[in-house]
Scaffold this motif. Structure first.
Motif, PDB file in Angstrom:
ATOM      1  N   ALA A   1       0.849  -1.053  -0.046  1.00 30.95           N
ATOM      2  CA  ALA A   1       0.061   0.004   0.011  1.00 30.95           C
ATOM      3  C   ALA A   1       1.025   1.429  -0.030  1.00 30.95           C
ATOM      4  CB  ALA A   1      -0.958   0.115   1.211  1.00 30.95           C
ATOM      5  N   LEU A   2       0.550   2.048  -0.879  1.00 32.52           N
ATOM      6  CA  LEU A   2       1.443   3.407  -1.061  1.00 32.52           C
ATOM      7  C   LEU A   2       0.251   4.593  -1.046  1.00 32.52           C
ATOM      8  CD1 LEU A   2       3.704   2.493  -3.822  1.00 32.52           C
ATOM      9  CD2 LEU A   2       4.259   2.757  -1.603  1.00 32.52           C
ATOM     10  N   THR A   3       0.813   5.803  -0.385  1.00 32.04           N
ATOM     11  CA  THR A   3       0.091   6.952  -0.502  1.00 32.04           C
ATOM     12  C   THR A   3       0.830   7.965  -1.443  1.00 32.04           C
ATOM     13  OG1 THR A   3      -0.787   6.720   1.816  1.00 32.04           O
ATOM     14  CG2 THR A   3      -0.448   9.230   0.619  1.00 32.04           C
ATOM     15  N   ILE A   4       0.242   8.181  -2.678  1.00 32.92           N
ATOM     16  CA  ILE A   4       0.750   8.842  -3.889  1.00 32.92           C
ATOM     17  C   ILE A   4       0.331  10.270  -3.911  1.00 32.92           C
ATOM     18  CG2 ILE A   4       1.166   8.936  -6.465  1.00 32.92           C
ATOM     19  CD1 ILE A   4       0.510   5.836  -6.010  1.00 32.92           C
ATOM     20  N   ASP A   5       1.358  11.184  -3.827  1.00 34.71           N
ATOM     21  CA  ASP A   5       1.039  12.755  -4.117  1.00 34.71           C
ATOM     22  C   ASP A   5       1.481  13.067  -5.348  1.00 34.71           C
ATOM     23  OD1 ASP A   5      -0.057  13.306  -1.488  1.00 34.71           O
ATOM     24  OD2 ASP A   5       1.751  12.716  -0.483  1.00 34.71           O
ATOM     25  N   TYR A   6       0.658  13.576  -6.229  1.00 34.36           N
ATOM     26  CA  TYR A   6       1.037  14.356  -7.531  1.00 34.36           C
ATOM     27  C   TYR A   6       1.580  15.797  -7.219  1.00 34.36           C
ATOM     28  CZ  TYR A   6      -1.573  10.301  -8.925  1.00 34.36           C
ATOM     29  OH  TYR A   6      -2.209   9.051  -9.120  1.00 34.36           O
ATOM     30  N   THR A   7       2.904  15.676  -7.835  1.00 38.05           N
ATOM     31  CA  THR A   7       3.492  17.317  -7.470  1.00 38.05           C
ATOM     32  C   THR A   7       3.661  18.106  -8.658  1.00 38.05           C
ATOM     33  OG1 THR A   7       5.682  16.263  -7.576  1.00 38.05           O
ATOM     34  CG2 THR A   7       4.568  16.301  -5.495  1.00 38.05           C
ATOM     35  N   GLY A   8       3.454  17.423 -10.034  1.00 35.83           N
ATOM     36  CA  GLY A   8       3.547  18.434 -11.069  1.00 35.83           C
ATOM     37  C   GLY A   8       3.356  17.716 -12.314  1.00 35.83           C
ATOM     38  N   GLY A   9       3.435  18.386 -13.406  1.00 34.63           N
ATOM     39  CA  GLY A   9       3.350  17.931 -14.657  1.00 34.63           C
ATOM     40  C   GLY A   9       1.773  17.873 -15.222  1.00 34.63           C
TER      41      GLY A   9
ATOM     42  N   LEU B   1      -9.903  16.975 -11.260  1.00 35.22           N
ATOM     43  CA  LEU B   1     -10.841  16.093 -10.807  1.00 35.22           C
ATOM     44  C   LEU B   1     -10.871  15.786  -9.500  1.00 35.22           C
ATOM     45  CD1 LEU B   1      -9.841  13.269 -13.897  1.00 35.22           C
ATOM     46  CD2 LEU B   1     -12.091  14.859 -13.611  1.00 35.22           C
ATOM     47  N   GLY B   2     -10.285  16.820  -8.767  1.00 34.97           N
ATOM     48  CA  GLY B   2     -10.358  16.873  -7.409  1.00 34.97           C
ATOM     49  C   GLY B   2      -9.322  15.639  -6.963  1.00 34.97           C
ATOM     50  N   VAL B   3      -8.351  15.480  -7.724  1.00 38.02           N
ATOM     51  CA  VAL B   3      -7.299  14.239  -7.141  1.00 38.02           C
ATOM     52  C   VAL B   3      -5.962  14.857  -6.976  1.00 38.02           C
ATOM     53  CG1 VAL B   3      -6.350  12.072  -7.493  1.00 38.02           C
ATOM     54  CG2 VAL B   3      -8.856  12.384  -8.123  1.00 38.02           C
ATOM     55  N   THR B   4      -5.432  15.027  -5.860  1.00 38.12           N
ATOM     56  CA  THR B   4      -4.253  15.531  -5.629  1.00 38.12           C
ATOM     57  C   THR B   4      -3.308  14.627  -4.781  1.00 38.12           C
ATOM     58  OG1 THR B   4      -4.618  16.686  -3.542  1.00 38.12           O
ATOM     59  CG2 THR B   4      -4.714  17.855  -5.486  1.00 38.12           C
ATOM     60  N   SER B   5      -3.944  13.572  -4.220  1.00 41.96           N
ATOM     61  CA  SER B   5      -3.333  12.176  -3.503  1.00 41.96           C
ATOM     62  C   SER B   5      -4.170  11.246  -3.582  1.00 41.96           C
ATOM     63  CB  SER B   5      -3.221  13.117  -2.019  1.00 41.96           C
ATOM     64  OG  SER B   5      -2.545  11.722  -1.131  1.00 41.96           O
ATOM     65  N   MET B   6      -3.528  10.119  -3.670  1.00 43.92           N
ATOM     66  CA  MET B   6      -4.349   8.747  -4.030  1.00 43.92           C
ATOM     67  C   MET B   6      -3.662   7.647  -3.206  1.00 43.92           C
ATOM     68  SD  MET B   6      -4.626   6.898  -7.716  1.00 43.92           S
ATOM     69  CE  MET B   6      -5.599   8.364  -8.096  1.00 43.92           C
ATOM     70  N   GLU B   7      -4.408   6.803  -2.683  1.00 43.40           N
ATOM     71  CA  GLU B   7      -3.965   5.631  -1.898  1.00 43.40           C
ATOM     72  C   GLU B   7      -4.068   4.600  -3.154  1.00 43.40           C
ATOM     73  OE1 GLU B   7      -5.521   2.288   1.395  1.00 43.40           O
ATOM     74  OE2 GLU B   7      -6.379   4.285   1.218  1.00 43.40           O
TER      75      GLU B   7
END
Length: 280
Positions: free
Chosen positions: A87-95, A104-110
């Motif tokens: 299991a990972l917590t993923i944070d989108y930081t750029g691009g 779409l309201g998603v900046t972080s995802m499990e």
């Protein structure tokens, strides 16, 4: 939902699968690195491969940059005891893909990895566009039908820490670069360039080829317990230049991952079908 939105979101979510092996190398050109005898490094790397494989689990902290498309960080735990799980917590930081995700309201995802599929949890805004369901399910056998980031994502099943060491063993120019302190530990630094045609793991070789990879440079740092502490990978893919850095710790940590509730999970093929697209 329109085809482009579905596919962009799918690619962004799936590219995150590569994050556990992830950013940038020493920055020193290959030709400037001190030469060393490859045979001298091989016994130590084989020992590290066996030790890392036997550890079976670890905590991972990583960064990934894929051209101008996406940059992200990922933190969590992985197990390679019986296939990949974790299991990972993923944070989108750029691009550009991250901007699409933010829209779409998603900046972080499990993200959860299980034997049958990869599961990604999205926020309420995106869930509202998919019938209210918060989990997207991507069966591993279906990843290749997505192309692009999904091809990279499919490699994740073969890029656990022990596989990273094994991959460097396929390098024709593997060498030891000396002792360095990494994450507070005394380590030995090894590096090499791996040509995909020389990769001995046929499944991994095919996945790399499907992603448009012909060669990649690897730097790894092994501690005194013969365990991988840090890995850096740089390669050119069909989606642009990819740079990944991963730090591994807490080998042997407990990893227990549960499948998301079926009532709150949507399969990506069903999602594409509902949007009037063909996933193949």
């Amino acid at each position: 939902m329109k085809r482009t939105t579905v596919r962009l979101t799918t690619a962004a979510a799936l590219t995150a699968l590569t994050a556990c092996t992830s950013s940038h190398s020493s920055g020193k050109p290959e030709q400037d690195r001190p030469a060393a005898s490859a045979p001298a490094a091989l016994p130590a790397l084989r020992t590290a491969e066996r030790s890392t494989e036997r550890a079976e689990t670890a905590r991972v902290s990583s960064t990934t940059v894929l051209g101008t498309q996406l940059s992200l960080t990922a933190d969590g735990v992985l197990s390679w005891r019986d296939g990949l799980s974790g299991a990972l917590t993923i944070d989108y930081t750029g691009g550009s893909a991250a901007e699409t995700m933010r829209g779409l309201g998603v900046t972080s995802m499990e993200a959860r990895y299980l034997s049958d599929a990869y599961y990604a949890r999205v926020g309420d805004t995106f869930a509202a566009k998919t019938g209210g369901k918060h989990w997207l399910r991507y069966a591993y056998d279906d990843l290749k039908t997505l192309g692009g980031g999904a091809d990279l994502a499919d490699q994740m099943r073969s890029t656990t820490p022990d596989q990273s060491v094994r991959l460097l063993l396929d390098s024709d120019d593997v060498r030891e670069l000396g002792r360095q302190t990494v994450d507070g530990q005394a380590t030995t630094h090894y590096a090499g360039t791996v040509d995909v045609e020389d990769v001995t793991d046929t499944e991994l070789q095919q996945r790399l080829q499907d992603a448009g990879v012909t060669a990649e440079t690897l730097d790894i740092w092994i501690n005194e317990k013969n365990l991988l502490v840090k890995k850096v990978e740089m390669t050119s893919t069909a989606n642009g230049r990819m740079t990944q850095t991963a730090h591994y710790s807490d080998y042997g940590v407990k990893v227990a991952v549960q499948k998301p509730p079926a009532a709150d999970t949507e399969d990506f093929k069903t999602l594409l079908s509902q949007s009037g697209t063909n996933p193949t």
